[in-house]
Write an enzyme that holds these catalytic residues in place. Structure first.
Site, mmCIF file in Angstrom:
data_model
loop_
_atom_site.group_PDB
_atom_site.id
_atom_site.type_symbol
_atom_site.label_atom_id
_atom_site.label_comp_id
_atom_site.label_asym_id
_atom_site.label_seq_id
_atom_site.Cartn_x
_atom_site.Cartn_y
_atom_site.Cartn_z
ATOM 1 C CB CYS A 132 -0.950 0.010 1.189
ATOM 2 S SG CYS A 132 -2.172 -1.291 1.082
ATOM 3 C CG HIS A 275 -3.186 3.343 2.339
ATOM 4 N ND1 HIS A 275 -3.769 2.897 1.172
ATOM 5 C CD2 HIS A 275 -3.138 2.268 3.174
ATOM 6 C CE1 HIS A 275 -4.055 1.618 1.291
ATOM 7 N NE2 HIS A 275 -3.690 1.213 2.499
ATOM 8 C CG ASN A 305 -6.592 -0.931 1.560
ATOM 9 O OD1 ASN A 305 -5.932 -0.572 0.584
ATOM 10 N ND2 ASN A 305 -6.024 -1.366 2.668
HETATM 11 N N1 ACO Z 1 -18.588 -8.884 9.478
HETATM 12 C C1 ACO Z 1 -19.053 -9.150 10.679
HETATM 13 N N2 ACO Z 1 -18.296 -9.492 11.724
HETATM 14 C C2 ACO Z 1 -16.975 -9.553 11.513
HETATM 15 C C3 ACO Z 1 -16.400 -9.265 10.259
HETATM 16 C C4 ACO Z 1 -17.267 -8.929 9.218
HETATM 17 N N3 ACO Z 1 -16.837 -8.639 7.980
HETATM 18 N N4 ACO Z 1 -15.081 -9.408 10.357
HETATM 19 C C5 ACO Z 1 -14.790 -9.739 11.602
HETATM 20 N N5 ACO Z 1 -15.949 -9.849 12.312
HETATM 21 C C6 ACO Z 1 -16.110 -10.197 13.725
HETATM 22 C C7 ACO Z 1 -14.942 -10.982 14.270
HETATM 23 O O1 ACO Z 1 -15.119 -12.348 13.983
HETATM 24 C C8 ACO Z 1 -14.992 -10.673 15.732
HETATM 25 O O2 ACO Z 1 -15.982 -11.464 16.310
HETATM 26 P P1 ACO Z 1 -15.731 -12.166 17.747
HETATM 27 O O3 ACO Z 1 -15.508 -11.023 18.696
HETATM 28 O O4 ACO Z 1 -16.988 -12.924 17.984
HETATM 29 O O5 ACO Z 1 -14.520 -13.002 17.541
HETATM 30 C C9 ACO Z 1 -15.518 -9.238 15.783
HETATM 31 O O6 ACO Z 1 -16.110 -8.997 14.477
HETATM 32 C C10 ACO Z 1 -14.453 -8.198 16.048
HETATM 33 O O7 ACO Z 1 -13.358 -8.440 15.196
HETATM 34 P P2 ACO Z 1 -12.063 -7.572 15.289
HETATM 35 O O8 ACO Z 1 -11.042 -8.135 14.366
HETATM 36 O O9 ACO Z 1 -11.686 -7.387 16.729
HETATM 37 O O10 ACO Z 1 -12.580 -6.156 14.734
HETATM 38 P P3 ACO Z 1 -11.826 -4.786 14.734
HETATM 39 O O11 ACO Z 1 -12.647 -3.779 15.409
HETATM 40 O O12 ACO Z 1 -10.386 -4.942 15.117
HETATM 41 O O13 ACO Z 1 -11.815 -4.426 13.184
HETATM 42 C C11 ACO Z 1 -10.555 -4.476 11.151
HETATM 43 C C12 ACO Z 1 -11.239 -5.310 12.249
HETATM 44 C C13 ACO Z 1 -11.588 -3.610 10.463
HETATM 45 C C14 ACO Z 1 -9.936 -5.454 10.157
HETATM 46 C C15 ACO Z 1 -9.455 -3.583 11.784
HETATM 47 O O14 ACO Z 1 -8.640 -4.348 12.619
HETATM 48 C C16 ACO Z 1 -8.598 -2.876 10.754
HETATM 49 O O15 ACO Z 1 -9.050 -2.020 10.029
HETATM 50 N N6 ACO Z 1 -7.275 -3.186 10.700
HETATM 51 C C17 ACO Z 1 -6.374 -2.567 9.756
HETATM 52 C C18 ACO Z 1 -6.462 -3.279 8.453
HETATM 53 C C19 ACO Z 1 -5.716 -2.585 7.341
HETATM 54 O O16 ACO Z 1 -5.694 -1.390 7.248
HETATM 55 N N7 ACO Z 1 -5.114 -3.408 6.474
HETATM 56 C C20 ACO Z 1 -4.532 -2.937 5.279
HETATM 57 C C21 ACO Z 1 -3.103 -2.669 5.435
HETATM 58 S S1 ACO Z 1 -2.458 -1.959 4.005
HETATM 59 C C22 ACO Z 1 -1.761 -3.066 2.920
HETATM 60 O O17 ACO Z 1 -0.634 -2.942 2.608
HETATM 61 C C23 ACO Z 1 -2.512 -4.174 2.302
#
Ligand code: ACO
Length: 348
Positions: A132, A275, A305
């Site tokens: 990214c 980004h 993203n």
């Molecule tokens: N729909 C519904 N529920 C979901 C989903 C979904 N799509 N995805 C996860 N959940 C559930 C999980 O299973 C979990 O349930 P549980 O508590 O029963 O286990 C709950 O939601 C919470 O999950 P978390 O992972 O704790 O959610 P969080 O608030 O951390 O958000 C997210 C997750 C959005 C992925 C966040 O961590 C994030 O944005 N991280 C950064 C990701 C990013 O920017 N990546 C790109 C990097 S750039 C590159 O180079 C590619």
């Protein structure tokens, strides 16, 4: 003094030994197919509410190879759009940099295909994989090659079709809902006005963090602490919480250090083009520095993203509204897999 002969391209003429670099045009290309949160609700256990609240994403575009929406196809379309916006012919370009982590195949490179499609002649062409951060890395590299006097006109493109590496079943939902495909391009031109170009930049990496975001080709590609499972092969594996923490911290430090290198305060920068990974990550940085919303554009709601395409997609959008003007300062910022992070602060 170089006249750009190493880069090919037509119409080379003498430039000062350290010419300025001007952002002369922008363009984008996104696949025709739009995938909304409601569409995702139909194929996995998720909800529009969860996705919108956690990420700010409402829709993303996904490629169809049969429509020519390959990484190269998207990159070429964005390049043509940027050239048209700059009022230039491909034959004037002597350097093509394509930032991508999803080339169509290991070889030929995407950049060679772009250079040929836009009829550059024999321009230098290189692919750069900074995930990214790739587009921001590419901007810095192309700018510095031009500042050194070796090239006169460059296309820097961010293009990715990451959705080919996603698992659209419920087990992949924490990752697949975040991403979309696309391409964005900028045209850079050398100018006699040496005040134009990058005034501060940064590029960094931390390979220790690679285990938080990777795409395994084989069993051997799994970090020791990661459980091997067949269905994970060729699919993005991400520790969302770890990446989130890294991103929030990194954005703040990047903004602070880049401003400090340039001797500027936050309000002296006109646009922060970041980004688009998660609306909450951008909001955290915005609030910390008291940056008003109109100075930090967000289009993640419509594209998700898009990896290396994300920064140029956001920049093209604000530029076409007329909000970006000569004399302004623009900071480009990104972080990504690797881990990598980088900034590029421009005097337009
Ligand atoms: N729909 C519904 N529920 C979901 C989903 C979904 N799509 N995805 C996860 N959940 C559930 C999980 O299973 C979990 O349930 P549980 O508590 O029963 O286990 C709950 O939601 C919470 O999950 P978390 O992972 O704790 O959610 P969080 O608030 O951390 O958000 C997210 C997750 C959005 C992925 C966040 O961590 C994030 O944005 N991280 C950064 C990701 C990013 O920017 N990546 C790109 C990097 S750039 C590159 O180079 C590619």
């Amino acid at each position: 003094m170089s006249t750009g002969v190493l880069g090919g391209g037509k119409g080379a003429r003498s430039l000062p030994s350290r010419p300025g670099v001007r952002l002369a045009g922008t363009g984008t290309a996104v696949p025709a197919t739009r995938l909304t949160n409601a569409d995702l609700e139909a194929i996995m256990e998720t909800s529009d509410e969860w996705i919108t609240q956690r990420t700010g994403i409402r829709a993303r575009h996904v490629h169809k190879v049969e429509l020519g929406e390959t990484t190269s196809g998207l990159a070429i379309a964005a390049a043509r759009s940027a050239l048209s916006n700059a009022g230039m012919e491909g034959s004037e370009v002597d350097l093509v940099v394509v930032a991508t982590m999803t080339p169509d195949s290991p070889t030929p490179t995407v950049s060679c295909g772009v250079a040929s499609a836009i009829r550059t002649g024999h321009a230098a062409a290189l692919d750069l994989n900074g995930a990214c951060s790739g587009f921001v890395y590419g901007l810095n590299v192309a700018h510095d090659l031009m500042r050194a006097g070796s090239y006169r006109a460059a296309l820097v493109i961010g293009a990715d079709r990451i959705t080919r590496h996603l698992d659209y079943s419920t087990r992949g939902r924490a990752t697949s809902v975040l991403f979309g495909d696309g391409a964005g391009a900028v045209v850079l031109r050398a100018t006699d006005d040496a005040s134009k170009g990058i005034i501060a930049q940064a590029m960094h990496s931390d390979g220790e963090g690679s285990r938080h975001l990777f795409i395994p080709y084989t069993r051997e590609d799994f970090p020791p602490e990661e459980e091997f499972e067949e269905h994970k092969i060729n699919r993005v594996q991400m520790n969302g919480a770890a990446v989130f923490k890294f991103a929030v911290g990194t954005f703040s430090v990047l903004i602070e250090r880049t401003l400090s290198k340039a001797g500027l305060s936050p309000e002296q920068v006109d646009h922060y083009v970041c980004h688009q990974s998660n609306a909450r990550i951008l909001e955290a940085a915005r609030e910390r520095f008291g940056i008003p919303g109109e100075k930090m554009p967000m289009n993640i709601d419509r594209y998700g993203n898009t990896v290396a395409a994300s920064v140029p997609l956001a920049f093209d959008e604000i530029r076409r509204t007329g909000r970006v003007r000569e004399g302004q300062k623009v900071m480009f910022l990104a972080f990504g897999a690797g881990l990598t992070w980088g900034s590029s602060l421009w005097q337009l």
